[in-house]
Design a protein around this motif. Sequence first.
Motif, PDB file in Angstrom:
ATOM      1  N   PHE A  69      50.464  74.642 -96.420  1.00 12.33           N
ATOM      2  CA  PHE A  69      49.180  74.592 -97.199  1.00 12.33           C
ATOM      3  C   PHE A  69      49.573  75.124 -98.587  1.00 12.33           C
ATOM      4  O   PHE A  69      48.446  75.341 -99.454  1.00 12.33           O
ATOM      5  CB  PHE A  69      48.159  75.646 -96.342  1.00 12.33           C
ATOM      6  CG  PHE A  69      47.750  75.034 -95.010  1.00 12.33           C
ATOM      7  CD1 PHE A  69      47.239  73.950 -94.805  1.00 12.33           C
ATOM      8  CD2 PHE A  69      47.913  76.049 -93.839  1.00 12.33           C
ATOM      9  CE1 PHE A  69      46.525  73.447 -93.644  1.00 12.33           C
ATOM     10  CE2 PHE A  69      47.420  75.526 -92.729  1.00 12.33           C
ATOM     11  CZ  PHE A  69      46.668  74.273 -92.419  1.00 12.33           C
ATOM     12  N   GLY A  70      50.513  75.811 -98.668  1.00 14.70           N
ATOM     13  CA  GLY A  70      50.874  76.349-100.209  1.00 14.70           C
ATOM     14  C   GLY A  70      50.058  77.852-100.277  1.00 14.70           C
ATOM     15  O   GLY A  70      49.656  78.142-101.250  1.00 14.70           O
ATOM     16  N   ALA A  84      35.009  80.658 -97.981  1.00 13.91           N
ATOM     17  CA  ALA A  84      35.248  80.796 -99.380  1.00 13.91           C
ATOM     18  C   ALA A  84      36.841  81.280 -99.836  1.00 13.91           C
ATOM     19  O   ALA A  84      37.287  80.756-100.888  1.00 13.91           O
ATOM     20  CB  ALA A  84      34.108  81.733 -99.904  1.00 13.91           C
ATOM     21  N   LYS A  85      37.029  82.363 -99.131  1.00 13.06           N
ATOM     22  CA  LYS A  85      38.469  82.835 -99.323  1.00 13.06           C
ATOM     23  C   LYS A  85      39.581  81.851 -99.347  1.00 13.06           C
ATOM     24  O   LYS A  85      40.261  81.706 -99.928  1.00 13.06           O
ATOM     25  CB  LYS A  85      38.341  84.147 -98.589  1.00 13.06           C
ATOM     26  CG  LYS A  85      39.674  85.090 -99.209  1.00 13.06           C
ATOM     27  CD  LYS A  85      39.636  86.153 -98.205  1.00 13.06           C
ATOM     28  CE  LYS A  85      40.889  87.136 -98.529  1.00 13.06           C
ATOM     29  NZ  LYS A  85      40.643  88.225 -97.917  1.00 13.06           N
ATOM     30  N   ALA A  86      39.482  80.866 -98.306  1.00 16.97           N
ATOM     31  CA  ALA A  86      40.547  79.953 -97.939  1.00 16.97           C
ATOM     32  C   ALA A  86      40.316  79.031 -98.839  1.00 16.97           C
ATOM     33  O   ALA A  86      41.406  78.469 -99.283  1.00 16.97           O
ATOM     34  CB  ALA A  86      39.974  79.262 -96.401  1.00 16.97           C
ATOM     35  N   MET A  87      39.149  78.506 -99.456  1.00 14.00           N
ATOM     36  CA  MET A  87      39.115  77.618-100.623  1.00 14.00           C
ATOM     37  C   MET A  87      39.688  77.992-101.831  1.00 14.00           C
ATOM     38  O   MET A  87      40.564  77.221-102.494  1.00 14.00           O
ATOM     39  CB  MET A  87      37.691  77.069-100.734  1.00 14.00           C
ATOM     40  CG  MET A  87      37.032  76.257 -99.775  1.00 14.00           C
ATOM     41  SD  MET A  87      38.012  74.858 -99.362  1.00 14.00           S
ATOM     42  CE  MET A  87      38.174  73.849-101.076  1.00 14.00           C
ATOM     43  N   TYR A  89      42.458  80.152-101.936  1.00 13.45           N
ATOM     44  CA  TYR A  89      43.755  80.178-101.710  1.00 13.45           C
ATOM     45  C   TYR A  89      44.262  78.720-102.101  1.00 13.45           C
ATOM     46  O   TYR A  89      45.139  78.509-102.655  1.00 13.45           O
ATOM     47  CB  TYR A  89      44.167  80.265-100.191  1.00 13.45           C
ATOM     48  CG  TYR A  89      44.279  81.942 -99.890  1.00 13.45           C
ATOM     49  CD1 TYR A  89      45.110  82.726-100.756  1.00 13.45           C
ATOM     50  CD2 TYR A  89      43.531  82.389 -98.828  1.00 13.45           C
ATOM     51  CE1 TYR A  89      45.326  84.123-100.344  1.00 13.45           C
ATOM     52  CE2 TYR A  89      43.779  83.776 -98.600  1.00 13.45           C
ATOM     53  CZ  TYR A  89      44.386  84.569 -99.272  1.00 13.45           C
ATOM     54  OH  TYR A  89      44.588  85.945 -99.000  1.00 13.45           O
ATOM     55  N   ILE A  90      43.591  77.758-101.344  1.00 14.75           N
ATOM     56  CA  ILE A  90      43.725  76.296-101.550  1.00 14.75           C
ATOM     57  C   ILE A  90      43.604  75.849-102.928  1.00 14.75           C
ATOM     58  O   ILE A  90      44.620  75.205-103.624  1.00 14.75           O
ATOM     59  CB  ILE A  90      43.015  75.410-100.572  1.00 14.75           C
ATOM     60  CG1 ILE A  90      43.247  75.776 -99.240  1.00 14.75           C
ATOM     61  CG2 ILE A  90      43.233  73.795-101.006  1.00 14.75           C
ATOM     62  CD1 ILE A  90      42.236  74.949 -98.118  1.00 14.75           C
TER      63      ILE A  90
END
Length: 116
Positions: A69-70, A84-87, A89-90
């Motif tokens: 995922f990087g 939102a936090k996952a996005m 990171y991405i």
Amino acid sequence: MTMLDIQPSATLRRQDVVAMNTNMILSNSGLMKKDLARAMGLSPQSMASRLQSKADWTIDETCAAADFFGVPLMALLDENLTPAKAMEYIKNRRSDNGNDGQLVAGQGFEPWTSGL
């Protein structure tokens, strides 16, 4: 598995957190489960078992998923990870300098001047 399938509690296992966060990142990133399975060296069936918390994740598998995922390893272990936090990171995958995370030496570090 969704976050509703696993209710947060004092007994929430890290295995469940990793599965939950991996599912969240997969669904928000557009990446494919089969590609994650391949990157982790797993069969699609084994990957499905981990994503459903039916099989435990090894530390190597968790690290491989974070690399795929990087994102930092801690993102997959974060009990409070939100979509939102996952996005975020991405969006900010390890490097935002436009060269896919490759390190580039500064001027004066060309092989012919470095003494190597």
